[in-house]
Design a protein around this motif. Sequence first.
Motif, PDB file in Angstrom:
ATOM      1  N   GLN A 159     -17.003   4.503  16.187  1.00 21.68           N
ATOM      2  CA  GLN A 159     -18.191   3.763  16.627  1.00 21.68           C
ATOM      3  C   GLN A 159     -18.196   3.624  18.142  1.00 21.68           C
ATOM      4  OE1 GLN A 159     -17.687   0.241  14.231  1.00 21.68           O
ATOM      5  NE2 GLN A 159     -18.957   1.043  12.575  1.00 21.68           N
ATOM      6  N   LEU A 160     -17.010   3.531  18.724  1.00 22.00           N
ATOM      7  CA  LEU A 160     -16.899   3.412  20.177  1.00 22.00           C
ATOM      8  C   LEU A 160     -17.070   4.769  20.860  1.00 22.00           C
ATOM      9  CD1 LEU A 160     -16.326   1.470  22.508  1.00 22.00           C
ATOM     10  CD2 LEU A 160     -13.892   1.919  22.173  1.00 22.00           C
ATOM     11  N   VAL A 161     -16.332   5.780  20.366  1.00 21.42           N
ATOM     12  CA  VAL A 161     -16.427   7.143  20.891  1.00 21.42           C
ATOM     13  C   VAL A 161     -16.435   8.091  19.691  1.00 21.42           C
ATOM     14  CG1 VAL A 161     -15.342   8.946  22.298  1.00 21.42           C
ATOM     15  CG2 VAL A 161     -15.168   6.545  23.010  1.00 21.42           C
ATOM     16  N   PRO A 162     -17.592   8.645  19.342  1.00 17.18           N
ATOM     17  CA  PRO A 162     -17.662   9.565  18.205  1.00 17.18           C
ATOM     18  C   PRO A 162     -16.803  10.811  18.433  1.00 17.18           C
ATOM     19  CG  PRO A 162     -19.860   8.843  18.866  1.00 17.18           C
ATOM     20  CD  PRO A 162     -18.906   8.396  19.936  1.00 17.18           C
ATOM     21  N   LEU A 163     -16.263  11.331  17.338  1.00 15.74           N
ATOM     22  CA  LEU A 163     -15.503  12.585  17.431  1.00 15.74           C
ATOM     23  C   LEU A 163     -16.384  13.663  18.042  1.00 15.74           C
ATOM     24  CD1 LEU A 163     -13.567  12.764  14.044  1.00 15.74           C
ATOM     25  CD2 LEU A 163     -12.625  12.380  16.320  1.00 15.74           C
ATOM     26  N   GLY A 164     -15.801  14.434  18.940  1.00 12.45           N
ATOM     27  CA  GLY A 164     -16.536  15.494  19.605  1.00 12.45           C
ATOM     28  C   GLY A 164     -17.200  15.068  20.900  1.00 12.45           C
ATOM     29  N   TYR A 165     -17.205  13.770  21.176  1.00  4.67           N
ATOM     30  CA  TYR A 165     -17.825  13.242  22.392  1.00  4.67           C
ATOM     31  C   TYR A 165     -16.798  12.643  23.361  1.00  4.67           C
ATOM     32  CZ  TYR A 165     -22.307  14.022  20.208  1.00  4.67           C
ATOM     33  OH  TYR A 165     -23.391  14.628  19.619  1.00  4.67           O
ATOM     34  N   GLU A 166     -15.523  12.876  23.082  1.00  2.09           N
ATOM     35  CA  GLU A 166     -14.468  12.331  23.932  1.00  2.09           C
ATOM     36  C   GLU A 166     -14.608  12.790  25.381  1.00  2.09           C
ATOM     37  OE1 GLU A 166     -12.707  12.697  19.765  1.00  2.09           O
ATOM     38  OE2 GLU A 166     -13.885  13.984  21.083  1.00  2.09           O
ATOM     39  N   HIS A 167     -15.010  14.044  25.566  1.00  6.08           N
ATOM     40  CA  HIS A 167     -15.103  14.605  26.923  1.00  6.08           C
ATOM     41  C   HIS A 167     -16.109  13.839  27.794  1.00  6.08           C
ATOM     42  CE1 HIS A 167     -18.417  16.503  24.766  1.00  6.08           C
ATOM     43  NE2 HIS A 167     -18.974  16.740  25.943  1.00  6.08           N
ATOM     44  N   LEU A 168     -17.049  13.152  27.181  1.00  8.00           N
ATOM     45  CA  LEU A 168     -18.020  12.376  27.945  1.00  8.00           C
ATOM     46  C   LEU A 168     -17.421  11.075  28.488  1.00  8.00           C
ATOM     47  CD1 LEU A 168     -21.150  12.808  25.650  1.00  8.00           C
ATOM     48  CD2 LEU A 168     -20.577  14.089  27.725  1.00  8.00           C
ATOM     49  N   HIS A 169     -16.284  10.678  27.943  1.00  6.71           N
ATOM     50  CA  HIS A 169     -15.645   9.426  28.339  1.00  6.71           C
ATOM     51  C   HIS A 169     -14.386   9.643  29.170  1.00  6.71           C
ATOM     52  CE1 HIS A 169     -18.198   6.926  25.724  1.00  6.71           C
ATOM     53  NE2 HIS A 169     -18.243   8.015  24.977  1.00  6.71           N
ATOM     54  N   ALA A 170     -13.789  10.810  29.068  1.00  7.14           N
ATOM     55  CA  ALA A 170     -12.547  11.086  29.790  1.00  7.14           C
ATOM     56  C   ALA A 170     -12.849  11.486  31.222  1.00  7.14           C
ATOM     57  CB  ALA A 170     -11.772  12.199  29.092  1.00  7.14           C
ATOM     58  N   ASP A 171     -12.048  10.993  32.140  1.00  6.55           N
ATOM     59  CA  ASP A 171     -12.156  11.397  33.544  1.00  6.55           C
ATOM     60  C   ASP A 171     -10.994  12.355  33.816  1.00  6.55           C
ATOM     61  OD1 ASP A 171     -12.435  11.734  36.243  1.00  6.55           O
ATOM     62  OD2 ASP A 171     -12.862   9.627  36.638  1.00  6.55           O
ATOM     63  N   ILE A 172     -11.192  13.608  33.416  1.00  5.96           N
ATOM     64  CA  ILE A 172     -10.141  14.620  33.520  1.00  5.96           C
ATOM     65  C   ILE A 172      -9.709  14.820  34.965  1.00  5.96           C
ATOM     66  CG2 ILE A 172      -9.551  17.020  33.028  1.00  5.96           C
ATOM     67  CD1 ILE A 172      -9.916  15.304  30.513  1.00  5.96           C
ATOM     68  N   ALA A 173     -10.643  14.819  35.899  1.00  9.97           N
ATOM     69  CA  ALA A 173     -10.298  15.016  37.312  1.00  9.97           C
ATOM     70  C   ALA A 173      -9.379  13.903  37.809  1.00  9.97           C
ATOM     71  CB  ALA A 173     -11.567  15.094  38.163  1.00  9.97           C
ATOM     72  N   GLU A 174      -9.685  12.676  37.439  1.00 11.85           N
ATOM     73  CA  GLU A 174      -8.850  11.545  37.851  1.00 11.85           C
ATOM     74  C   GLU A 174      -7.457  11.630  37.234  1.00 11.85           C
ATOM     75  OE1 GLU A 174      -8.802   6.818  36.969  1.00 11.85           O
ATOM     76  OE2 GLU A 174     -10.678   7.602  37.777  1.00 11.85           O
ATOM     77  N   GLU A 175      -7.380  11.981  35.947  1.00  9.60           N
ATOM     78  CA  GLU A 175      -6.092  12.112  35.278  1.00  9.60           C
ATOM     79  C   GLU A 175      -5.273  13.245  35.878  1.00  9.60           C
ATOM     80  OE1 GLU A 175      -6.171  11.986  30.985  1.00  9.60           O
ATOM     81  OE2 GLU A 175      -7.917  10.653  31.029  1.00  9.60           O
ATOM     82  N   LEU A 176      -5.904  14.362  36.192  1.00  8.26           N
ATOM     83  CA  LEU A 176      -5.212  15.497  36.808  1.00  8.26           C
ATOM     84  C   LEU A 176      -4.706  15.125  38.190  1.00  8.26           C
ATOM     85  CD1 LEU A 176      -4.323  18.420  36.632  1.00  8.26           C
ATOM     86  CD2 LEU A 176      -6.574  19.091  37.472  1.00  8.26           C
ATOM     87  N   ALA A 177      -5.497  14.423  38.965  1.00  6.59           N
ATOM     88  CA  ALA A 177      -5.082  13.977  40.295  1.00  6.59           C
ATOM     89  C   ALA A 177      -3.877  13.050  40.207  1.00  6.59           C
ATOM     90  CB  ALA A 177      -6.238  13.284  41.021  1.00  6.59           C
ATOM     91  N   ALA A 178      -3.879  12.162  39.218  1.00 10.83           N
ATOM     92  CA  ALA A 178      -2.748  11.248  39.019  1.00 10.83           C
ATOM     93  C   ALA A 178      -1.489  12.013  38.656  1.00 10.83           C
ATOM     94  CB  ALA A 178      -3.083  10.216  37.955  1.00 10.83           C
ATOM     95  N   LEU A 179      -1.609  13.024  37.807  1.00 16.76           N
ATOM     96  CA  LEU A 179      -0.446  13.830  37.426  1.00 16.76           C
ATOM     97  C   LEU A 179       0.109  14.612  38.615  1.00 16.76           C
ATOM     98  CD1 LEU A 179      -1.499  15.277  33.947  1.00 16.76           C
ATOM     99  CD2 LEU A 179       0.380  13.705  34.415  1.00 16.76           C
ATOM    100  N   LEU A 180      -0.791  15.171  39.415  1.00 14.69           N
ATOM    101  CA  LEU A 180      -0.353  15.975  40.550  1.00 14.69           C
ATOM    102  C   LEU A 180       0.255  15.143  41.673  1.00 14.69           C
ATOM    103  CD1 LEU A 180      -3.291  18.556  40.707  1.00 14.69           C
ATOM    104  CD2 LEU A 180      -0.970  18.900  39.802  1.00 14.69           C
TER     105      LEU A 180
END
Length: 137
Positions: free
Chosen positions: A114-135
């Motif tokens: 109900q919060l994040v439907p399956l298949g729509y996770e990419h709309l909520h994830a900030d991949i660039a921010e997570e990648l920057a944190a890892l690097l």
Amino acid sequence: MKLTHAVTCEMEMELFFGEDVIPVAATFEYHSSTPYEITVVLSHGQQIIAVWNFARNLLMQGVSHPSGIGDVRVWPDSENGKSVLYLGLHGAQFSTLLRARLSDIIVWNTRTQQLVPLGYEHLHADIAEELAALLSE
């Protein structure tokens, strides 16, 4: 910055410890800012036993068929006419087997969808921010 929403649910689970079965409190946490993962905090009395982070899809799949091939494995079963879900957690310092009522996990899964439907996770994830944190580590 995206607004984060969360779902938290407490449920009783059973922890298998040798020949004993110990009731433990399990707090399931899901945050829309980390839409691919959930956190489970296991406690007994006032003491936290373990904290595990793993993929949400393991619980989604695990309610209908065995799921997981690594540190976390999930599978449904039936005991004494009751539907249950087993959660096997394996780590360097802690491995255990837990059992929950399947209906509790299904309710949890529904709340996260109900919060994040399956298949729509990419709309909520900030991949660039997570990648920057890892690097930066």
